[in-house]
Motif scaffolding. Structure first.
Motif, PDB file in Angstrom:
ATOM      1  N   VAL A 654       0.837  -1.203   0.000  1.00  0.00           N
ATOM      2  CA  VAL A 654       0.000   0.000   0.000  1.00  0.00           C
ATOM      3  C   VAL A 654       0.869   1.249   0.000  1.00  0.00           C
ATOM      4  O   VAL A 654       0.627   2.200  -0.761  1.00  0.00           O
ATOM      5  CB  VAL A 654      -0.961  -0.003   1.206  1.00  0.00           C
ATOM      6  CG1 VAL A 654      -1.617   1.375   1.378  1.00  0.00           C
ATOM      7  CG2 VAL A 654      -2.032  -1.072   1.035  1.00  0.00           C
ATOM      8  N   PHE A 655       1.900   1.282   0.836  1.00  0.00           N
ATOM      9  CA  PHE A 655       2.798   2.436   0.858  1.00  0.00           C
ATOM     10  C   PHE A 655       3.473   2.628  -0.504  1.00  0.00           C
ATOM     11  O   PHE A 655       3.589   3.757  -1.001  1.00  0.00           O
ATOM     12  CB  PHE A 655       3.868   2.258   1.942  1.00  0.00           C
ATOM     13  CG  PHE A 655       3.412   2.608   3.342  1.00  0.00           C
ATOM     14  CD1 PHE A 655       2.466   3.597   3.548  1.00  0.00           C
ATOM     15  CD2 PHE A 655       3.946   1.962   4.443  1.00  0.00           C
ATOM     16  CE1 PHE A 655       2.052   3.928   4.841  1.00  0.00           C
ATOM     17  CE2 PHE A 655       3.546   2.283   5.728  1.00  0.00           C
ATOM     18  CZ  PHE A 655       2.591   3.275   5.926  1.00  0.00           C
ATOM     19  N   GLU A 656       3.910   1.529  -1.100  1.00  0.00           N
ATOM     20  CA  GLU A 656       4.551   1.632  -2.415  1.00  0.00           C
ATOM     21  C   GLU A 656       3.579   2.157  -3.464  1.00  0.00           C
ATOM     22  O   GLU A 656       3.918   3.015  -4.280  1.00  0.00           O
ATOM     23  CB  GLU A 656       5.086   0.252  -2.839  1.00  0.00           C
ATOM     24  CG  GLU A 656       6.290  -0.212  -2.048  1.00  0.00           C
ATOM     25  CD  GLU A 656       6.694  -1.635  -2.393  1.00  0.00           C
ATOM     26  OE1 GLU A 656       5.984  -2.279  -3.208  1.00  0.00           O
ATOM     27  OE2 GLU A 656       7.698  -2.120  -1.845  1.00  0.00           O
ATOM     28  N   ARG A 657       2.360   1.636  -3.449  1.00  0.00           N
ATOM     29  CA  ARG A 657       1.363   2.038  -4.442  1.00  0.00           C
ATOM     30  C   ARG A 657       1.016   3.522  -4.316  1.00  0.00           C
ATOM     31  O   ARG A 657       0.751   4.198  -5.325  1.00  0.00           O
ATOM     32  CB  ARG A 657       0.104   1.182  -4.277  1.00  0.00           C
ATOM     33  CG  ARG A 657      -1.003   1.531  -5.262  1.00  0.00           C
ATOM     34  CD  ARG A 657      -2.138   0.539  -5.211  1.00  0.00           C
ATOM     35  NE  ARG A 657      -1.740  -0.754  -5.730  1.00  0.00           N
ATOM     36  CZ  ARG A 657      -2.571  -1.769  -5.928  1.00  0.00           C
ATOM     37  NH1 ARG A 657      -3.858  -1.632  -5.636  1.00  0.00           N
ATOM     38  NH2 ARG A 657      -2.147  -2.915  -6.396  1.00  0.00           N
ATOM     39  N   LEU A 658       1.041   4.023  -3.081  1.00  0.00           N
ATOM     40  CA  LEU A 658       0.679   5.424  -2.869  1.00  0.00           C
ATOM     41  C   LEU A 658       1.894   6.346  -2.907  1.00  0.00           C
ATOM     42  O   LEU A 658       1.786   7.533  -2.615  1.00  0.00           O
ATOM     43  CB  LEU A 658      -0.057   5.575  -1.537  1.00  0.00           C
ATOM     44  CG  LEU A 658      -1.406   4.838  -1.456  1.00  0.00           C
ATOM     45  CD1 LEU A 658      -2.047   5.037  -0.094  1.00  0.00           C
ATOM     46  CD2 LEU A 658      -2.353   5.279  -2.558  1.00  0.00           C
ATOM     47  N   GLY A 659       3.043   5.792  -3.268  1.00  0.00           N
ATOM     48  CA  GLY A 659       4.208   6.624  -3.552  1.00  0.00           C
ATOM     49  C   GLY A 659       5.025   7.061  -2.364  1.00  0.00           C
ATOM     50  O   GLY A 659       5.747   8.067  -2.440  1.00  0.00           O
ATOM     51  N   TYR A 660       4.986   6.321  -1.267  1.00  0.00           N
ATOM     52  CA  TYR A 660       5.764   6.708  -0.089  1.00  0.00           C
ATOM     53  C   TYR A 660       7.203   6.211  -0.183  1.00  0.00           C
ATOM     54  O   TYR A 660       7.476   5.131  -0.715  1.00  0.00           O
ATOM     55  CB  TYR A 660       5.116   6.151   1.185  1.00  0.00           C
ATOM     56  CG  TYR A 660       3.930   6.957   1.645  1.00  0.00           C
ATOM     57  CD1 TYR A 660       4.106   8.069   2.470  1.00  0.00           C
ATOM     58  CD2 TYR A 660       2.641   6.620   1.238  1.00  0.00           C
ATOM     59  CE1 TYR A 660       3.027   8.820   2.884  1.00  0.00           C
ATOM     60  CE2 TYR A 660       1.549   7.366   1.646  1.00  0.00           C
ATOM     61  CZ  TYR A 660       1.745   8.471   2.476  1.00  0.00           C
ATOM     62  OH  TYR A 660       0.669   9.224   2.881  1.00  0.00           O
ATOM     63  N   ASP A 661       8.111   6.987   0.362  1.00  0.00           N
ATOM     64  CA  ASP A 661       9.503   6.608   0.513  1.00  0.00           C
ATOM     65  C   ASP A 661       9.628   5.933   1.880  1.00  0.00           C
ATOM     66  O   ASP A 661       9.542   6.595   2.922  1.00  0.00           O
ATOM     67  CB  ASP A 661      10.397   7.854   0.437  1.00  0.00           C
ATOM     68  CG  ASP A 661      11.883   7.533   0.531  1.00  0.00           C
ATOM     69  OD1 ASP A 661      12.231   6.476   1.085  1.00  0.00           O
ATOM     70  OD2 ASP A 661      12.696   8.355   0.063  1.00  0.00           O
ATOM     71  N   VAL A 662       9.827   4.602   1.874  1.00  0.00           N
ATOM     72  CA  VAL A 662       9.771   3.831   3.118  1.00  0.00           C
ATOM     73  C   VAL A 662      11.096   3.134   3.379  1.00  0.00           C
ATOM     74  O   VAL A 662      11.622   2.423   2.510  1.00  0.00           O
ATOM     75  CB  VAL A 662       8.646   2.771   3.065  1.00  0.00           C
ATOM     76  CG1 VAL A 662       8.577   2.010   4.389  1.00  0.00           C
ATOM     77  CG2 VAL A 662       7.309   3.427   2.753  1.00  0.00           C
ATOM     78  N   LEU A 663      11.635   3.335   4.564  1.00  0.00           N
ATOM     79  CA  LEU A 663      12.757   2.550   5.058  1.00  0.00           C
ATOM     80  C   LEU A 663      12.173   1.555   6.057  1.00  0.00           C
ATOM     81  O   LEU A 663      11.664   1.953   7.103  1.00  0.00           O
ATOM     82  CB  LEU A 663      13.798   3.437   5.739  1.00  0.00           C
ATOM     83  CG  LEU A 663      14.936   2.700   6.456  1.00  0.00           C
ATOM     84  CD1 LEU A 663      15.816   1.967   5.459  1.00  0.00           C
ATOM     85  CD2 LEU A 663      15.773   3.664   7.296  1.00  0.00           C
TER      86      LEU A 663
END
Length: 740
Positions: A654-663
């Motif tokens: 979900v974070f990837e699909r919504l364009g978040y930069d996640v560590l």
């Protein structure tokens, strides 16, 4: 547990953290990482686990007949079988064998069963020299210490400590320093001791009923030498080690090394059908050809009951007998990784499965010494190659320990406490087990309740009376609960216009403390065209279950299902914010609810980010949520039980699909584990486990990111460790999010 007892336990843990923690952490985490790599390369891993479990289930079910079959096959091979009732009986038999052989020296390969029997002490009492030939066991024999791990007994010792020990004990011509020097020294010395031994003793990883064969799985060659160099071989093994056939060994050969040490296969897999048909090595007559020797070997198989047949009849402890002693449950356990088996273990066994073994063979008093170190995080269930529900065994034993004092204070407790437990429950456990009641009271009296618990004298009293550590900040209760807020507000998407209908489960923490994440969940679901309902239902029973208060958890499970059944009947989805509560619905409720009720709730309930993912997959408009182009960079940690359920990937996607930069953290446990991190005796251990996560989130890459965690405990621990706010993923996605 008294205040003095809690402080004594805290001091013991503190000592082990300081003296053994570094070595234990390095080695167990190394084993665990090796397991991940090794099983990733193994095709049909899950199938092999299921096959291994089925073999053990069948073997334990048919154990009496398999014991008789082993007796027949071993005796047909020329060996002797003795079925020992208990440790004293087994030791008497072994001592008689040594006496008949006029044995001056017995050499032993590694065997936890022989540790259980304390056979070394029994033989040494008769003047027999007993030598451990496994390197780790020999190190501990020289040091006069107990094993801290069931596979790697000296895991708590560093190379430098072993060198210091050997140099002081043996005074070699040249000081020993490196691992190679230490190993070669041990190899030479132990080789000489084996050569001069009269009796060799081994354990057995498995015994096959059809052929009387024993399988030894080792990382060193000492077990083979121990079994075949002396003319007399004694194998000691629990009756649970028997499997029906040689063919049944196949899945275990694939699994045992990978599970325990991360090796695709252990260095030595020895399959012996004793007494082996080979000449005895005679070091005094090296010139005599083997073909000219006429040796008579002896083999004695000592099968141990020592409580196992009672465990077999115990529906709750029976699964313990499926254990293949691989140590995966210890290696994957965050608490064990910090303190090892000298804290997380009893008289013989250590790690998660140790509670079952200790309760079964030594009694509940031994299990009680370390049982509370199991936090029920469930990581060990996935790691176990025979799929044992280890947290449930720990919970059951905890419940039985709670009931040992049954009746003493029943007249005071009955009707005065909201739980269904007897009067003997430890006060600290009763407090945390009734957390929902505390939350209701705290919410009803907020903000006064919050102010009161910040006062120094109050915190001191709480620490002294019930062991709530004064160093740990307490949650702040909200006067308006989530249920009350939603009742006043109402749904913003009508049932007629909604794509789906969902019931947001108001877990105790979300309802009374972190109400904002509950509000965020409502807004996120409504942004995805979901009609939301929030019924007034009780807590899942996670709090009492974690304290071993099974009857109370059972009562709550029935009430939860009663409150949600009408929604399941209507086809509504149950959406859960807190992973530990969803784990109750998907796992522990199988033990607490009728089968059909459990299946309906499991099939109809979802973790909130899993549900968001499903909505997006089915056409919901993600742009209505807070997206990465407007949101912050994230440092994300997933919850233990979320990972065990295989749900952490949904948050990631979900974070990837919504364009978040996640560590994303690759540290598996935050160390808080619900009430565990609040308890005085475990505070320092909780923080030590948490330091691994803090190290990752204080790097230059992570230090300016918004900290996000999927579980209540994780959020609280990260805030304490980092002195930064931590939020739930659903709060990041909230269209009205303040995190921009």
């Amino acid at each position: 547990m008294s205040s003095d007892a809690r402080e004594a336990k805290a001091a013991r843990i503190r000592h082990l953290l300081e003296t053994e923690g570094e070595a234990v952490e390095k080695n167990t985490i190394g084993f665990n990482e090796g397991r991940y790599e090794s099983v990733a390369d193994l095709e049909e891993y899950e199938r092999l686990k299921a096959e291994a479990r089925a073999i053990k289930e069948d073997a334990i079910e048919r154990l009496p007949e398999l014991i008789e079959e082993v007796r027949e096959t071993v005796e047909a091979n020329g060996g002797t079988v003795y079925l020992a009732d208990d440790a004293a009986d087994a030791n008497r038999y072994v001592r008689e064998v040594a006496d008949e052989k006029a044995a001056d020296r017995v050499v032993k390969s590694k065997s936890m069963t022989s540790e259980e029997l304390e056979v070394n002490e029994a033989l040494e009492g008769d003047g027999v020299d007993v030598v451990e030939t496994d390197l780790g066991e020999w190190v501990l024999q020289v040091a006069d210490e107990a094993p801290s791990h069931i596979v790697a007994p000296a895991i708590h010792k560093s190379e430098a400590e072993i060198a210091e020990l050997f140099n002081a004990q043996f005074d070699p011509e040249e000081p020993l320093e490196t691992a190679q020097e230490l190993t070669m020294f041990a190899r030479e010395r132990l080789g000489e001791l084996i050569a001069g031994a009269d009796v060799g003793m081994t354990g057995a990883n498995f015994i096959t009923a059809d052929s009387g064969s024993i399988m030894l799985v080792t990382s060193e060659g000492n077990a083979r030498k121990t079994a075949v160099v002396p003319d007399t071989h004694v194998a000691v093994a629990g009756v649970e080690k028997i499997v029906p056939s040689v063919e049944d060994l196949a899945p275990f050969i694939e699994l045992i090394g990978r599970s325990g040490t991360g090796q695709d296969i252990t260095s030595y897999v020895s399959l012996l059908t004793p007494p082996v048909d080979s000449p005895v090595v005679d070091f005094d007559e090296p010139g005599v050809a083997f073909a000219d020797r006429d040796d008579d070997r002896e083999f004695h198989l000592v099968l141990i009951d020592n409580g196992r047949m009672e465990m077999r009849e115990d529906d709750q402890l029976r699964e313990t007998l499926y254990c293949i002693r691989c140590s995966a449950c210890a290696n994957t356990c965050a608490n064990f990784q910090s303190v090892g088996g000298h804290a997380f273990g009893g008289e013989t066994y250590s790690g998660g499965i140790a509670t079952g073994w200790e309760a079964g063979v030594h009694g509940q008093d031994s299990a009680a010494e370390f049982n509370d170190l199991c936090t029920g995080c469930s990581r060990c269930v996935e790691a176990c190659p025979v799929e044992i529900d280890i947290p449930w065994i720990n919970t059951v034993v905890r419940d039985r320990i709670n009931r040992e004092g049954d009746g003493e204070f029943d007249f005071l407790v009955e009707g005065l406490t909201p739980d269904a437990e007897p009067g003997g429950v430890d006060l600290q456990k009763r407090l945390f087990g009734n957390y929902e009641t505390l939350a209701k009271l705290g919410s009803a009296t907020a903000p006064l309740s919050n102010w009161t618990t910040t006062l120094g004298p109050v915190r001191t009293l709480m620490e002294k009376a019930v062991g709530v550590d004064s160093r740990r900040p307490l949650p702040e209760f909200q006067r308006q609960t989530l249920v009350d807020w939603f009742e006043d507000r109402g749904p913003r998407v009508s049932a007629a216009d909604a794509e789906r209908e969902a019931v947001l489960y108001p877990d105790t923490y979300t309802n009374y403390i972190d109400v904002e994440r509950g509000k965020a969940a409502v807004r996120v679901l409504e942004a995805l065209d979901v009609h939301v309902r929030i019924p007034s239902v009780p807590g899942s029973g996670r709090a009492p279950l974690s304290q071993g208060m099974i009857e109370t958890a059972d009562e709550k499970a029935s009430r939860v299902y009663g409150g949600l059944a009408e929604h399941l009947d209507a086809g509504r989805d149950i959406v859960v914010v807190e992973p530990s509560d969803l784990a109750m619905f998907h796992s522990e409720y199988e033990k607490l609810l009728p089968e059909r009720s459990f299946e309906r709730l499991r099939e109809g309930s979802y973790e909130v980010l899993e549900y968001v993912y499903g909505c997006l997959e089915n056409g919901a408009e993600g742009s209505r949520l807070q997206t990465g182009d407007r949101g912050p960079k994230l440092a994300y940690h997933s919850h233990c039980q979320q990972r065990t359920l295989g749900l952490d990937r949904y948050t990631r996607v979900v974070f990837e699909r919504l364009g978040y930069d996640v560590l994303e953290s690759d540290v598996e446990c935050c160390g808080m584990a619900g009430s565990f991190g609040y308890k005085e005796q475990y505070y320092e251990l909780s923080m030590d486990v948490g330091d691994r996560l803090a190290d990752q989130f204080t790097t230059a890459e992570a230090s300016d990111r918004l900290v996000v965690a999927s579980g209540t405990s994780c959020e609280d621990q990260l805030e304490d460790l980092l002195s930064r706010d931590a939020v739930h993923p659903v709060e990041v996605l909230d269209p009205r999010s303040r995190h921009r």
